[in-house]
Design a protein around this motif. Structure first.
Motif, PDB file in Angstrom:
ATOM      1  N   ILE A  21       0.858  -1.188   0.000  1.00 55.68           N
ATOM      2  CA  ILE A  21       0.000   0.000   0.000  1.00 55.68           C
ATOM      3  C   ILE A  21       0.892   1.235   0.000  1.00 55.68           C
ATOM      4  N   PHE A  22       0.517   2.225  -0.819  1.00 56.10           N
ATOM      5  CA  PHE A  22       1.267   3.472  -0.836  1.00 56.10           C
ATOM      6  C   PHE A  22       0.295   4.637  -0.967  1.00 56.10           C
ATOM      7  N   GLU A  23       0.796   5.804  -0.667  1.00 61.19           N
ATOM      8  CA  GLU A  23      -0.031   7.008  -0.705  1.00 61.19           C
ATOM      9  C   GLU A  23       0.126   7.686  -2.059  1.00 61.19           C
ATOM     10  N   THR A  24      -1.012   7.982  -2.702  1.00 56.86           N
ATOM     11  CA  THR A  24      -1.013   8.631  -4.005  1.00 56.86           C
ATOM     12  C   THR A  24      -0.809  10.136  -3.844  1.00 56.86           C
ATOM     13  N   PRO A  25      -0.439  10.837  -4.931  1.00 57.21           N
ATOM     14  CA  PRO A  25      -0.212  12.287  -4.834  1.00 57.21           C
ATOM     15  C   PRO A  25      -1.421  13.065  -4.331  1.00 57.21           C
ATOM     16  N   ASP A  26      -2.642  12.558  -4.561  1.00 59.32           N
ATOM     17  CA  ASP A  26      -3.828  13.275  -4.106  1.00 59.32           C
ATOM     18  C   ASP A  26      -4.188  12.962  -2.664  1.00 59.32           C
ATOM     19  N   GLY A  27      -3.319  12.219  -1.963  1.00 65.54           N
ATOM     20  CA  GLY A  27      -3.550  11.913  -0.558  1.00 65.54           C
ATOM     21  C   GLY A  27      -4.311  10.634  -0.307  1.00 65.54           C
ATOM     22  N   GLY A  28      -4.682   9.919  -1.342  1.00 65.05           N
ATOM     23  CA  GLY A  28      -5.409   8.670  -1.171  1.00 65.05           C
ATOM     24  C   GLY A  28      -4.477   7.474  -0.977  1.00 65.05           C
ATOM     25  N   LYS A  29      -5.076   6.334  -0.750  1.00 63.66           N
ATOM     26  CA  LYS A  29      -4.329   5.088  -0.570  1.00 63.66           C
ATOM     27  C   LYS A  29      -4.596   4.177  -1.763  1.00 63.66           C
ATOM     28  N   ARG A  30      -3.553   3.491  -2.214  1.00 55.21           N
ATOM     29  CA  ARG A  30      -3.699   2.579  -3.335  1.00 55.21           C
ATOM     30  C   ARG A  30      -2.923   1.306  -3.054  1.00 55.21           C
ATOM     31  N   GLU A  31      -3.487   0.176  -3.456  1.00 58.18           N
ATOM     32  CA  GLU A  31      -2.843  -1.123  -3.238  1.00 58.18           C
ATOM     33  C   GLU A  31      -2.397  -1.696  -4.577  1.00 58.18           C
ATOM     34  N   LEU A  32      -1.178  -2.207  -4.625  1.00 56.49           N
ATOM     35  CA  LEU A  32      -0.626  -2.851  -5.817  1.00 56.49           C
ATOM     36  C   LEU A  32      -0.160  -4.253  -5.470  1.00 56.49           C
ATOM     37  N   SER A  33      -0.237  -5.135  -6.449  1.00 54.06           N
ATOM     38  CA  SER A  33       0.267  -6.502  -6.278  1.00 54.06           C
ATOM     39  C   SER A  33       1.713  -6.575  -6.736  1.00 54.06           C
TER      40      SER A  33
END
Length: 805
Positions: free
Chosen positions: A307-319
């Motif tokens: 999980i990492f934080e996107t530039p807009d402040g959201g959270k995103r999960e990658l495999s």
């Protein structure tokens, strides 16, 4: 006869003939003009039998019977497929329509189809083919062509004979020009008179070799997320040069309704790229780790998650998958990692790749880290000597956080976890290479202390330190010093001394005190000899004699000292096991040697006062020269009473043996006496004699300094013995009868004979056999028979006086 109106197949298809277009009206015969408004029709001969046949109508879907009497000309000139004109009548008997007043027309003058005036442009959808039937004939399979008219797409069938040029083979996606043919009988349409306008050039596909079997393999396609089959015969080159991971391009064809790769060529490495890697790096945290030690087969291609934080402040999960991690080291949940984003160009799916563990993650998660030095390296794994724990720690090279080679003595930092394959064992993971000087096993005090050597390490006497705790105790020396007016002692190791001037007992030394981190004990380091004690002559007993070297048992019977025959003063042949000797100890390289070895008179060294009582017992532990694997040098024997109860245990040494060549082993029955040392009143076993069963046999063969006795311990193998084990130095010969004791070597487990004594000398079997055999020159010649055995002058069978050479 009923007319088969259900049969829809055109006559031209049934006979494989080619119909041509007619630009003008059909030709009519003037022999039979229209009568009473009866319209004449055209058709083709479909079937001819003995006196009748059948016609296929061209202008309507019909099949009519006709009799040969209705044909105006010679019926023998009529053949299948001939064009005819006729009228239709009604059979009076059956009431069915029949053909009459039949005349033959010029071939090609009639057609069942109406062709379009203008040709149409289209594209081949599927190819027309010819296939074999069960009876060996050829059947035509129709193809399809598509064209566009008024914004709509239409599809027409065509056969191979509809292509105007016989040598032209139409392929899928080819651009063609054709007429639209409308069947006058049923209104069906098809493509006719097809000509090739532009051949379709199939694009070359790219991929990577992902699997190779015995004669075929699979390619991972670069255009779609899919694998495609290929046979080795389709590779244009040496198949032995094609390996997994090679970039290739290829064509695609369909075989057995499946796509396969053909015309495969190798491309330069790096040509095929499936994904685009972002230039920007991101920071994230592991949310799901990939199971590393699970027996279950992993079905997900990318089982890991972060999980990492996107530039807009959201959270995103990658495999991510195993290959996306920079290295094969262990990752834990909540680890902080740096990564890039990979976008698959085929389906635009994204995943994390080039994942690296951030070093500050150890502080963030408060992971307990340890330090040590690489102590051993094997193929793919090694061992670390830890600062804070005693056992060495196992590790895999895959746990290195950074790429590069690892060498012995490299300093590392690591984490200790239970071994997933063996929970009772621990292993080192997440290994980081440290700069030289980062690891310290002890805290050294700066003050220099002076003391006196009271004991030297055992390895200074030629014995390598072992791996167990007892061996490590023997590896330590002892120094005494004064602290606040009180005597203190501290251990030291040979490695902490100057190899050029090793300390001896009584030497005054200077050293630093160091506190060992793993157990908080003290040791002396940086030991330097300040004042040598007067060189003293040491005493001992010869315990081992080999071809060019031997060992001396110290006067205290606690260790052995190595020496070479070149250091012996006098003739080596005059020395025997158990002799009392004097010597001086010196150190060469890493080993202690004895020099200036002199033989002493028997009784020079104080021995033991031997008691008169004789005891029976058994060997509990042999001397170390019999079993070099044991730690202690002394042997042990135990008293066995008459009621077979066990008594006291006594030590013994080389001087305790009645026969110094005796190989006493654990369990041997013995007879001995007890002696008291004159120096320290310690009780020792003395005059030990083995109570062994002697075995009798004959000498089988002799080979220089060793031989074999005819006594089989293993199938096909004789019993080995060395000439040094022959009593009284007698020269043995093959066939001699001997008695011996059999022992087992503690190191290699092999048996050999010792204490070999000759009982009698016998003639070899072949000589005895000759003496007993009556010799003859020929079968029919004279024979010699022994009538009297020879006798010596004294009346015996031989000379009793021994001949001196």
């Amino acid at each position: 006869m009923a007319s088969p109106l259900w049969k829809k197949q055109p006559l031209s298809n049934a006979y494989g003939s080619r119909n041509h277009s007619m630009s003008g009206p059909l030709q009519r015969s003037t022999s039979y003009p229209s009568h009473n408004g009866v319209q004449r029709e055209t058709g083709q001969v479909e079937k001819l039998l003995s006196s009748y046949g059948f016609l296929q109508c061209c202008d309507r879907d019909g099949r009519l019977f006709f009799h040969y009497s209705e044909y105006s000309d010679n019926v023998e000139d009529l053949t299948l497929g001939d064009a005819v004109e006729f009228e239709t009548s009604v059979d009076r008997r059956t009431g069915k329509p029949v053909a009459c007043k039949i005349i033959k027309l010029k071939n090609g003058s009639i057609s069942t189809e109406i062709l379009s005036d203008d040709k149409v442009t289209g594209f081949i959808v599927s190819e027309a083919k010819m296939s074999k039937s069960r009876n060996g004939g050829l059947n035509g399979e129709s193809g399809q062509v598509t064209y566009e008219m008024n914004g709509e797409c239409f599809f027409l069938n065509y056969m191979i004979h509809d292509v105007q040029t016989k040598d032209t083979k139409l392929k899928k996606e080819d651009k063609v020009l054709f007429n639209i043919a409308t069947d006058k009988r049923d209104g069906s349409v098809r493509a006719r008179n097809m000509t090739l306008l532009e051949s379709f050039v199939a694009p070359r596909y790219q991929g990577i070799v992902c699997s190779m079997k015995e004669s075929f393999g699979f390619l991972e396609r670069a255009d779609v997320v899919k694998e495609i089959f290929f046979h080795y015969s389709e590779f244009e080159g040496d198949i032995n040069e094609l390996v997994l991971g090679d970039d290739v391009d290829y064509d695609i064809t369909v075989r057995n309704d499946k796509e396969v790769a053909i015309n495969i060529k190798k491309l330069p490495p790096g040509t095929v790229v499936f994904e685009e890697i972002s230039d920007e790096s991101y920071i994230g945290n592991i949310s799901k780790v990939i199971p590393r030690f699970s027996n279950r087969r992993q079905t997900e291609p990318f089982p890991g998650k972060l999980i990492f934080e996107t530039p807009d402040g959201g959270k995103r999960e990658l495999s991510y998958g195993e290959k996306d991690v920079f290295g094969s080291y262990t990752l834990n949940e909540d680890d902080t990692v740096e990564f890039q984003i990979a976008t698959d160009k085929r389906d635009l799916l994204q995943r994390a790749t080039s994942i690296k563990l951030m070093i500050d993650t150890f502080e963030a998660v408060k992971e307990e880290r340890e330090m040590g030095i690489v102590a051993a390296i094997k193929e793919g794994f090694g061992f670390i000597k830890c600062v804070n724990r005693e056992p060495r720690m196992f590790f895999h090279f895959s746990e290195l956080l950074e790429s590069g080679d690892l060498h012995i003595s490299d300093e590392v930092e690591f984490t200790v976890i239970p071994d997933p394959n063996s929970p009772k064992r621990q292993i080192a993971v997440r290994i980081k290479l440290l700069p030289k000087g980062s690891v310290c096993f002890e805290i050294i005090q700066p003050e220099r202390v002076q003391g006196t050597v009271e004991k030297v390490p055992a390895n200074l006497w030629g014995k390598s330190p072992g791996k167990n705790s007892k061996d490590k105790e023997l590896d330590r020396g002892l120094i005494s010093y004064q602290l606040n007016g009180k005597k203190q002692t501290v251990n030291y190791h040979a490695k902490d001394t100057d190899i050029r001037t090793p300390p001896n007992i009584g030497d005054e030394v200077e050293f630093n005190l160091a506190e060992i981190k793993k157990d908080n004990t003290q040791t002396a380091v940086n030991v330097v000899v300040m004042n040598r004690a007067e060189e003293t002559i040491k005493y001992g007993y010869l315990s081992v004699l080999k071809d060019s070297f031997g060992f001396i048992e110290t006067e205290q019977h606690d260790r052995e000292v190595f020496f070479r025959y070149s250091e012996v003063c006098g003739e080596v042949n005059e020395f025997e096991l158990g002799d009392e000797v004097s010597f001086v100890v010196v150190r060469r390289s890493n080993r202690v040697h004895a020099e200036n070895i002199k033989k002493l008179n028997k009784g020079t060294l104080p021995g033991e006062i031997v008691r008169t009582d004789v005891e029976l017992g058994q060997v509990v532990r042999p001397l170390r020269n019999i079993d070099p694997q044991q730690e202690e040098y002394e042997g042990l024997v135990q008293v066995i009473h008459e009621d077979e109860t066990e008594g006291d245990v006594y030590p013994y040494c080389i001087t305790s043996l009645t026969d110094k060549h005796e190989f006493l082993q654990a369990g041997d029955k013995i007879r001995f006496q007890i002696g008291v040392s004159k120096t320290d009143d310690r009780e020792w076993a003395c005059n030990i004699t083995a109570l062994r069963k002697f075995i009798r046999s004959k000498v089988d063969s002799l080979k220089g300094q060793y031989g074999f006795i005819d006594y089989e311990m293993e199938e096909g193998k004789k019993l080995f013995f060395h000439m040094s084990e022959v009593q009284d130095g007698i020269d043995l010969q093959v066939g001699d009868e001997v008695e011996f004791v059999m022992i087992r070597n503690q190191q290699n487990g092999r048996y050999s004979a010792v204490n070999v004594r000759r009982l009698s000398r016998q003639r070899p079997e072949h000589l005895v056999h000759k003496l007993k055999t009556n010799l003859s020159l020929e079968d029919n010649g004279p024979r010699f028979i022994v009538t009297r055995q020879p006798r010596g002058p004294d009346g015996t069978k031989g000379f009793e006086m021994q001949r001196n050479l």
